[in-house]
Design an enzyme around this catalytic site. Structure first.
Site, mmCIF file in Angstrom:
data_model
loop_
_atom_site.group_PDB
_atom_site.id
_atom_site.type_symbol
_atom_site.label_atom_id
_atom_site.label_comp_id
_atom_site.label_asym_id
_atom_site.label_seq_id
_atom_site.Cartn_x
_atom_site.Cartn_y
_atom_site.Cartn_z
ATOM 1 N N ASP A 99 5.154 2.797 -3.201
ATOM 2 C CA ASP A 99 3.927 2.389 -3.866
ATOM 3 C C ASP A 99 4.001 2.887 -5.303
ATOM 4 O O ASP A 99 4.320 4.051 -5.543
ATOM 5 C CB ASP A 99 2.722 3.025 -3.155
ATOM 6 N N ASP A 207 0.305 -1.184 -7.199
ATOM 7 C CA ASP A 207 -1.128 -1.023 -6.954
ATOM 8 C C ASP A 207 -1.977 -1.639 -8.069
ATOM 9 O O ASP A 207 -1.699 -1.420 -9.258
ATOM 10 C CB ASP A 207 -1.403 0.490 -6.880
ATOM 11 N N GLU A 262 -0.371 -5.962 -6.094
ATOM 12 C CA GLU A 262 -1.665 -6.076 -5.442
ATOM 13 C C GLU A 262 -2.676 -6.603 -6.454
ATOM 14 O O GLU A 262 -2.764 -6.082 -7.570
ATOM 15 C CB GLU A 262 -2.143 -4.719 -4.918
ATOM 16 N N HIS A 335 -3.993 -0.349 4.709
ATOM 17 C CA HIS A 335 -4.800 0.869 4.728
ATOM 18 C C HIS A 335 -6.181 0.682 4.104
ATOM 19 O O HIS A 335 -6.959 1.630 4.044
ATOM 20 C CB HIS A 335 -4.038 1.962 3.974
ATOM 21 N N ASP A 336 -6.479 -0.501 3.577
ATOM 22 C CA ASP A 336 -7.761 -0.730 2.913
ATOM 23 C C ASP A 336 -8.733 -1.580 3.724
ATOM 24 O O ASP A 336 -9.861 -1.811 3.278
ATOM 25 C CB ASP A 336 -7.535 -1.447 1.567
HETATM 26 C C1 GLC Z 1 -5.503 -0.168 -4.159
HETATM 27 C C2 GLC Z 1 -5.099 0.655 -2.956
HETATM 28 C C3 GLC Z 1 -6.286 1.462 -2.526
HETATM 29 C C4 GLC Z 1 -6.682 2.366 -3.664
HETATM 30 C C5 GLC Z 1 -6.924 1.581 -4.943
HETATM 31 C C6 GLC Z 1 -6.971 2.481 -6.122
HETATM 32 O O1 GLC Z 1 -6.480 -1.096 -3.850
HETATM 33 O O2 GLC Z 1 -4.601 -0.158 -1.950
HETATM 34 O O3 GLC Z 1 -6.036 2.194 -1.371
HETATM 35 O O4 GLC Z 1 -7.823 3.069 -3.313
HETATM 36 O O5 GLC Z 1 -5.910 0.660 -5.198
HETATM 37 O O6 GLC Z 1 -5.712 3.022 -6.364
#
Ligand code: GLC
Ligand code: CA
Length: 569
Positions: A99, A207, A262, A335-336
């Site tokens: 990540d 991310d 993402e 995980h979200d």
């Molecule tokens: C992304 C991650 C999440 C995190 C956010 C801020 O959405 O997947 O878990 O809280 O970014 O880094």
């Protein structure tokens, strides 16, 4: 370096390290635990692992607040253990991606500690600092530079007395945004990438990568917007493409690696700007949220109730929208998000709906990701008090709801709908105390409560049962990997208007694949069109033990799914 685009044949398993497996017996998942599970991961038939952040971090957002980009969180292990994991993974044919969180750092990162200390230190301009609109500390009437919201913790600005200035944090206060417009910051990002690629990792999940370039004017947003004010000034910001191309040309092009970005609110059309294949390609694929029922209206993040037609439309938009121009990523859990069976399937038909959900995405065009526990059908947990959450974003949403006057019972209900805790309960390995998650002598308290259903739902039980969801995932992944049509074929949907069934056809390279998934606990009926004669097809996969047909049609039992294959067509 020639890019082989190996990721098009890959299937990834996502590890959220804190909850995967505790090797040293302190109740916190770690890399020693991962080492012992590499054979299990390989046994799924996947070909890669994505690690959610493993770096040193105060864990305000469980590793998405990085304090040191060049090391491993001591709770999880050391660089040496990580190298062993990497080697063990590679020996088993598993690639490893890390990540990469570079929109922000932790406030405990040495760069930020310096940056906040004065206006003229080496890191002074590494973060987004601005004078207040009204000068002075907030207690003395000072006001932030603009009216943006953070996504995780109140306003997007925090006051720093040492500089008499404010720093921007799009997420929590402990996650200050980096100033990507500073060339030194971008050079540092390149260094981070090279460090891990040189060690042998195979790529990155990037991310919130579409947030890294902010409109330098930082203008006020519409004051009446109920949440996420400011987003339109930093999502797909003015220089994001320039920066991503820089990273690709200066670093990534020298390695046969892959990247997945993402992008919280992206459309397929927009994704092409980042991922279309060609000399200017920036990322290999994007994680979209469109099929996840995300809702950014009331608060930042309360998912909408499941709607099969909306789900199908979203998947279809990406399958046909990217077509041959770009590559998809495919996922149902990470995980979200709460657990998919609890959200989109049925806890009553847990195994059946888990199989149908697996089928609904594993045969699409793209690279699938399976999240830890998804393969055994883990389900949501239940918070009896908001305060039991461990999720900074849940607290933020509830604070907003309370401010809006929403009654406490409703706050709790919405928190249970949205909280990321659901995906973060410890992995259920066995029916033993500690669920086989807790290492050592197994007596430590796990860092977060294990879902009470672990005695029924766990890996050991699933291994004993030939009809388990786990066995089905193995079959489905193996099937996907041996059928070229899944990688190459076109995509066409059948019964588009159905609110019970998702049926699609993949066609190409002399094969035709029909995937039919039921999303109802009632009986449903599917009749195949004439060009798909069921009698001539091979039944490759079925969620139940047998698969009777009637003419060129069949009845689907609750949440049944089937996959048929025609060869040499
Ligand atoms: C992304 C991650 C999440 C995190 C956010 C801020 O959405 O997947 O878990 O809280 O970014 O880094
Ligand atoms: Ca541990």
């Amino acid at each position: 370096m020639e890019r082989t685009r190996w990721y098009k044949d890959a299937v990834f398993y996502q590890i959220w390290p804190r909850s995967f497996c505790d090797g040293n017996g302190d109740g916190i998942g770690d890399l020693w635990g991962v080492l012992g599970k590499l054979d299990y991961i390989a046994s799924l038939g996947v070909t890669g692992i994505w690690f959610s952040p493993l770096y040193p971090s105060p864990q305000a957002d469980f590793g998405y607040d990085i304090a040191d980009y060049y090391d491993i969180n001591p709770e999880y292990g050391t660089l040496d253990v990580f190298r062993q994991v990497l080697e063990g993974a590679h020996e088993r044919g598993l690639r490893v991606i890390m990540d990469l969180v570079v929109n922000h750092t932790s406030d405990e990162c040495a760069w930020f500690v310096q940056s906040r200390s004065s206006r003229d230190n080496r890191y002074a301009d590494w973060y987004v600092w601005r004078d207040g609109r009204t000068p002075g500390a907030p207690e003395a009437g000072g006001t932030p530079p603009n009216n943006w919201d953070s996504l995780f913790e109140g306003d997007a600005w925090e006051y720093e007395p040492a500089r008499d200035q404010w720093y921007l944090h799009i997420f929590a206060k402990k996650q200050p945004d980096l100033n990507m417009d500073n060339p030194e910051v971008r050079a540092e990002v390149e260094r981070i990438m090279r460090f891990w690629l040189e060690m042998g990792v195979d790529g990155f999940r990037e991310d919130v990568i579409t947030y890294i370039s902010k409109d330098p004017a930082l203008p006020d947003d519409n004051p009446l917007k109920p949440a996420a004010r400011g987003m339109r000034f930093y999502d797909h910001g003015p220089r994001v493409h320039e920066y991503l191309r820089q990273f690709r040309h200066n670093v990534l092009d020298a390695y046969d690696c892959m990247t997945v970005g993402e992008a919280p609110m992206i459309s397929a059309q927009k994704a092409l700007e980042y991922c279309a294949e060609g000399p200017e390609q920036e990322l290999d694929m994007m994680f979209t949220f469109e099929h996840m029922g995300a809702d950014c209206v009331v608060t930042d993040w309360i998912p909408r109730p499941f709607d099969l037609r909306a789900y199908k439309r979203a998947l279809g938009r990406w399958q046909t929208g990217l077509a041959q121009d770009a590559w998809n990523s495919l996922y149902l859990e990470n995980h979200d998000h709460p657990r998919i069976i609890s959200r989109y399937g049925s806890e009553r038909y847990r195994v059946e709906s888990g199989k149908s959900l697996a089928c609904s995405y594993l045969f699409l065009r793209g690279t699938p990701f399976v999240y830890q526990g998804q393969e055994i059908g883990m389900t949501n947990t239940y918070l009896t008090r908001v305060e039991d959450s461990a999720d900074v974003s849940t607290f933020n949403q509830v604070a907003r709801l309370r401010k809006m006057g929403v009654p406490e019972a409703a706050c709790l209900r919405l928190a249970n709908r949205a909280t990321r805790d659901h995906a973060r309960t410890p992995m259920q390995w066995s029916a033993e105390p500690g669920a086989g998650f807790v290492g050592g002598d197994g007596t430590a308290q796990p860092w977060f409560p294990i879902n009470t259903n672990y005695r029924q739902i766990n890996v050991a039980a699933a291994e004993e049962d030939p009809d388990s969801l786990l066995a089905f995932y193995r079959e489905a992944i193996a099937l996907r990997r041996r059928l070229p049509v899944v990688r190459e074929g076109s995509y066409r949907e059948l019964k588009q208007a159905s609110a019970q069934l998702y049926a699609h056809v993949r066609e190409g390279v002399g094969q035709k694949l029909l995937v039919v998934c039921s999303f109802t606990g009632r009986t449903a009926y599917f009749s195949a069109p004439g060009d798909l004669p069921l009698a001539e097809a091979e039944l490759c996969l079925c969620g139940y033990e047998d698969a009777p047909t009637e003419g060129n049609a069949f009845f689907l039992r609750p949440y049944e799914c089937r996959v048929y294959l025609w060869q040499e067509v």
